[in-house]
Design an enzyme around this catalytic site. Structure first.
Site, PDB file in Angstrom:
ATOM      1  CG  HIS A  59      -5.271   1.839  13.514  1.00 51.50           C
ATOM      2  ND1 HIS A  59      -4.407   2.301  12.871  1.00 51.50           N
ATOM      3  CD2 HIS A  59      -4.512   1.973  13.939  1.00 51.50           C
ATOM      4  CE1 HIS A  59      -3.360   1.743  13.571  1.00 51.50           C
ATOM      5  NE2 HIS A  59      -3.313   1.306  14.759  1.00 51.50           N
TER       6      HIS A  59
ATOM      7  CE  LYS B  58      -5.283   0.195  -2.256  1.00 45.31           C
ATOM      8  NZ  LYS B  58      -5.167   1.335  -1.278  1.00 45.31           N
ATOM      9  NE  ARG B  59      -8.660  -8.114   3.380  1.00 45.27           N
ATOM     10  CZ  ARG B  59      -9.220  -8.898   4.375  1.00 45.27           C
ATOM     11  NH1 ARG B  59      -7.866  -8.858   5.235  1.00 45.27           N
ATOM     12  NH2 ARG B  59     -10.131  -9.449   4.690  1.00 45.27           N
TER      13      ARG B  59
ATOM     14  CE  LYS C 112      -8.483  -0.890   1.964  1.00 48.71           C
ATOM     15  NZ  LYS C 112      -7.570  -0.447   2.437  1.00 48.71           N
TER      16      LYS C 112
ATOM     17  CB  THR D 135       1.528   1.473   4.977  1.00 52.29           C
ATOM     18  OG1 THR D 135       0.351   0.562   5.324  1.00 52.29           O
ATOM     19  CG2 THR D 135       1.146   2.178   6.435  1.00 52.29           C
TER      20      THR D 135
ATOM     21  CE  LYS E  82       4.243  -1.509   3.600  1.00 49.71           C
ATOM     22  NZ  LYS E  82       2.997  -2.176   3.233  1.00 49.71           N
TER      23      LYS E  82
END
Ligand code: Z16
Length: 838
Positions: free
Chosen positions: A372, A564-565, A570, A672, A676
């Site tokens: 992952h 998100k985290r 990110k 993911t 969504k």
């Protein structure tokens, strides 16, 4: 329902525990309130009502669950075992109502009792037994397995404390213990009778058995009892309910007893506390895992419990373990359960007397490994001394696996000693480590990445040597999400609108969303879509007002969302640079014609991740300035939603106009959340990273806002000696933004507060924010221009939803079943009437 008793007689199971009609539901509800909660309505709390309803729904699950388990016991089936240290399942009540197909009846039933269903659903404390994407993926996969009638067990850990609750105090993250079991958990059933014992520590010794064969046994110095807690996972509109089996650590009675005998009462009690510690708390780090002993104990504990359980199930049906791999597929969700490779070898050899060759063949056929991450620092490794002191027998087995494996490598690459150290399961370049990804690769028959780009990068880079050795082991399985939770449950307005045009079969066959495409050109449908979006945005606006005291405008403002985290790769702080850029435009020209935007953030930072916590503080500090500057006149709003979790996220995705997927290319394995958003009609601004690449392919390039360096350009720029300072000095707008942050414009009274953040950008910028800045800003300007044309935006929004069918977790599960697990559907009959015995 009629059920057989052991003596051949039959009893009626009361209709109150199975019926779906409103009168029955009402009766069951008040019965449970009385007999389980011990309350009557006048003195019941909201939580009592929630519990009464949860038990009412659980009763209706149990019948399907027991029928499913009975079917798997009777028939010759292959069971998928999903081994995962995390399952982020989210609240059960709403989900189970959808999957049972009784949401409307139950709404009416509780309504007739003077209660509101949404209020009761909100009472549920969500099981936060995961950090983020990886744990949530496991939950979506469990749901899709059940929906497609695949026999499956999810094996994991029943953490007493899940991921911490986040509060924001003075702009900073504060972590609060997640006491999710405080009021009891109506969804789980302990199965104490199926407990197993797990050893830790100690030493090994060899001996000769009765047939005079050489054997090894492990004499652990501690034993822990694993108690399974089962939660039924029901599929959508099917009878299949699979099991999520989570292990709780306890002290074995026998051990306590021993201590009593020598009079060491306090020692025994201590031992109990020590044992129970193993499943106390979820480690809150998402990507780089710290090498803590307790974490390795957790991993080994749940994996050993699970493998013993699988072997027990197998031997209850068959008399040998020879065909174990034909009956079970064990998926390793990242390397967290990869010690299972050594544990299955040990169980097969030391406990069940198989020879190495056969044990190894079974092990490789049983396991498959999903990777992952591409972050090198996130690849798990355990120091040899820690590993050996906790799991001495497993270390021996790993040495033997390594020895045999490297013999093969030596034959294949005769004059290349570099290959041996490259492939070795033991990293001995400095302090020695066990490399868990290598163990997982060698011990599995299949290895997969979670998006096309990610899999390609695994083959080219992270696992390159293994790919050259065994190309046939590698495949891609692009992630997916369940439309039941992420559309039907969280966005009823959207669901209703879609269903009004194309019926409701898309919920189980998401590719059917394609038939929405023609309606993108239907003005009436667009208008309905826009109204729907406004209504859903209104719900979120209301919640933001309640929770954060910030007024946002759901009607004209573009909801621009990054949830998100919090992680540097990110790039939440790139988003912040854009906000400040817009703010400065307004400050220079207060009458500028600007598209109003509401910037919404949410996400937790690992408690020990300093920079991530500073990014949260930065977002809140910028919010403070922007939201309160009269020049802005409400055209920009910045909101940080505290405690982002499954429950809150269900409110966020449906209300989003723009989805921020802006990681540095080559860093996000898949993502993911990106799926969504788009399924709910948000447009994406993103880099060519993870599954963004495939989302863009599906929705069409013209309907996706692409920016930033590509993966190869990132590599190139880094290898040429990237210098962020050049971007800083050559771009005046960027320079102004960074100078403002570092000079304390957003931190009055503490001008040094954000210096570490700006310095890290100016002097390292590992994730290339400055290199991507201009491309990002230009792209955002195109977003704003596009939003001015509401009608066209709506058309694109509809097309996004219509073309996202690929990203259903049903599709992902079908691929795993076909290519990796060799598992197939086993429909479950609900026997209404059982034949009387003759
Ligand atoms: C995690 O959530 C992920 C990777 C990882 O190594 C550890 C954790 Cl806890 C995430 C990835 O970051 C994300 O890209 C991916 O979509 C998700 O796993 C599911 O595959």
């Amino acid at each position: 329902m009629i059920q057989n008793l052991p003596n051949g007689n039959q009893i009626h199971i009361e209709d109150d525990r199975t019926g779906f009609d409103i009168e029955t539901l009402k009766r069951a509800f008040s019965d449970n309130l009385f007999y389980i909660q011990g309350k009557f309505p006048e003195i019941a709390t909201k939580n009592d009502f929630y519990m009464a309803l949860a038990y009412t729904v659980r009763d209706r699950l149990l019948r399907r669950w027991l029928n499913s388990q009975q079917t798997y016991l009777k028939q010759d089936v292959k069971i998928v075992c999903y081994l995962s240290a995390e399952f982020l399942v989210g609240p059960h009540l709403g989900k189970n109502l959808i999957n049972l197909g009784i949401a409307d009846q139950v709404r009416q039933a509780v309504g007739e009792c003077g209660l509101n269903l949404d209020d009761l659903i909100e009472q549920e404390e969500e099981p936060g037994l995961g950090n983020g994407g990886l744990g949530r993926l496991a939950a979506c996969y469990m749901e899709s397995l059940a929906t497609q009638d695949i026999p499956a067990i999810g094996y994991g850990i029943r953490y007493e404390f899940g991921i911490f609750d986040q509060e924001i105090c003075d702009g900073w993250q504060v972590e609060i213990t997640d006491k999710w079991l405080r009021y009891g958990n109506p969804w789980e059933i302990p199965r104490t009778e199926a407990s197993v014992e797990v050893g830790l520590g100690g030493y090994t010794e060899s001996y000769y058995d009765e047939q005079n064969r050489y054997r090894v046994r492990w004499l652990p110095d501690r034993t822990i009892k694993g108690v399974p807690y089962d939660t039924p996972i029901l599929g959508y509109k099917t009878n299949t309910a699979n099991t999520l089996r989570l292990w709780k650590a306890e002290a074995p009675e026998s051990f306590n007893f021993q201590a009593f005998n020598v009079g060491d009462y306090y020692g025994a009690v201590n031992q109990k506390t020590y044992s129970e510690n193993i499943t106390k708390v979820l480690y809150p780090n998402d990507e780089p895992i710290q090498g803590k002993q307790l974490r390795l104990e957790q991993q080994f504990f749940f994996v050993s419990c699970s493998l013993q359980d699988m072997i027990r199930i197998h031997l209850s049906k068959e008399n040998s373990l020879d065909n174990f791999a034909d009956k079970f597929a064990a998926q390793l969700n990242d390397t967290h359960p990869s010690v299972g490779v050594a544990e299955l070898m040990r169980l097969l050899m030391d406990v069940h007397d198989l020879e190495w060759e056969q044990a190894w063949e079974i092990t490789q056929k049983t396991f498959a490994y999903t990777n992952h991450t591409l972050l090198p620092e996130a690849l798990e490794k355990w120091s040899l001394s820690l590993f050996g002191s906790l799991l001495p027998r497993h270390l021996e087995i790993i040495y033997e696996i390594n020895h045999r494996f490297l013999n093969g490598i030596r034959t294949l690459y005769p004059d290349n000693p570099g290959k041996l150290s490259y492939f070795s399961l033991i990293d001995d370049s400095g302090e020695k480590y066990v490399r868990m990804a290598h163990l997982a690769c060698v011990g599995s028959h299949a290895i997969n990445g979670v998006a096309e780009l990610h899999t390609e990068l695994l083959k080219k880079d992270v696992l390159r040597g293994f790919y050259e050795l065994w190309p046939q082991k590698f495949s891609n399985k692009t992630n997916g999400v369940t439309p039941r939770r992420w559309m039907v449950l969280s966005n009823p307005e959207l669901t209703q609108l879609i269903t009004s045009k194309i019926g409701d079969t898309w919920i189980k066959n998401l590719d059917e969303l394609r038939s929405l495409e023609p309606f993108a050109d239907d003005p009436a449908f667009r208008e309905a879509w826009r109204q729907m979006k406004k209504q859903v945005k209104g719900r979120l606006a209301h919640r933001i007002q309640q929770r954060c005291g910030i007024t946002v405008d759901p009607n004209y403002s573009l909801f621009d969302v990054q949830v998100k985290r919090i992680h540097e790769y990110k790039r939440q702080h790139l988003n912040v640079l854009h906000i400040i850029t817009l703010y400065n435009r307004i400050k220079k020209n207060p009458n500028i014609d600007i598209v109003p935007r509401t910037f919404i953030f949410g996400g937790k930072a690992a408690p020990s991740y300093f920079m991530a916590k500073l990014i949260i503080k930065l977002i809140n500090s910028v919010a403070e300035v922007v939201n309160n500057d009269p020049d802005v006149r409400g055209r920009l709003k910045v909101v940080f939603i505290p405690d982002y979790n499954v429950t809150n996220s269900q409110l966020v995705y449906p209300a989003s106009d723009l989805s921020e997927q802006i990681s540095t290319a080559g860093k996000e394995a898949s993502g993911t959340g990106n799926m969504k958003f788009s399924l709910n009609g948000a447009l994406t601004i993103g880099t060519l990273d993870g599954a963004n690449v495939e989302i863009r392919q599906q929705v069409g390039e013209e309907n996706f806002f692409l920016f930033g360096l590509k993966t190869d350009e990132v590599y190139q720029m880094k290898s040429q000696g990237y210098n962020p300072w050049e971007f800083y000095s050559s771009n005046g707008v960027l320079r102004e933004v960074l100078d403002q942050i570092s000079s304390g414009y957003f931190s009055p009274g503490d001008s040094n507060l954000f210096k570490p953040l700006v310095d890290s950008l100016l002097y390292h910028d590992e994730y290339l924010l400055l290199a991507d800045y201009q491309s990002y800003i230009d792209c955002q300007d195109r977003v704003s221009e596009a939003y001015r044309d509401w009608d066209n935006w709506t058309r694109i929004s509809i097309l996004n939803t219509a073309r996202m069918g690929k990203f259903s977790s049903d599709r992902a599960i079908r691929e795993y079943c076909q290519d990796i697990w060799n598992a197939s559907s086993v429909p479950v009959e609900l026997e209404e009437y059982v034949q009387a015995k003759a």
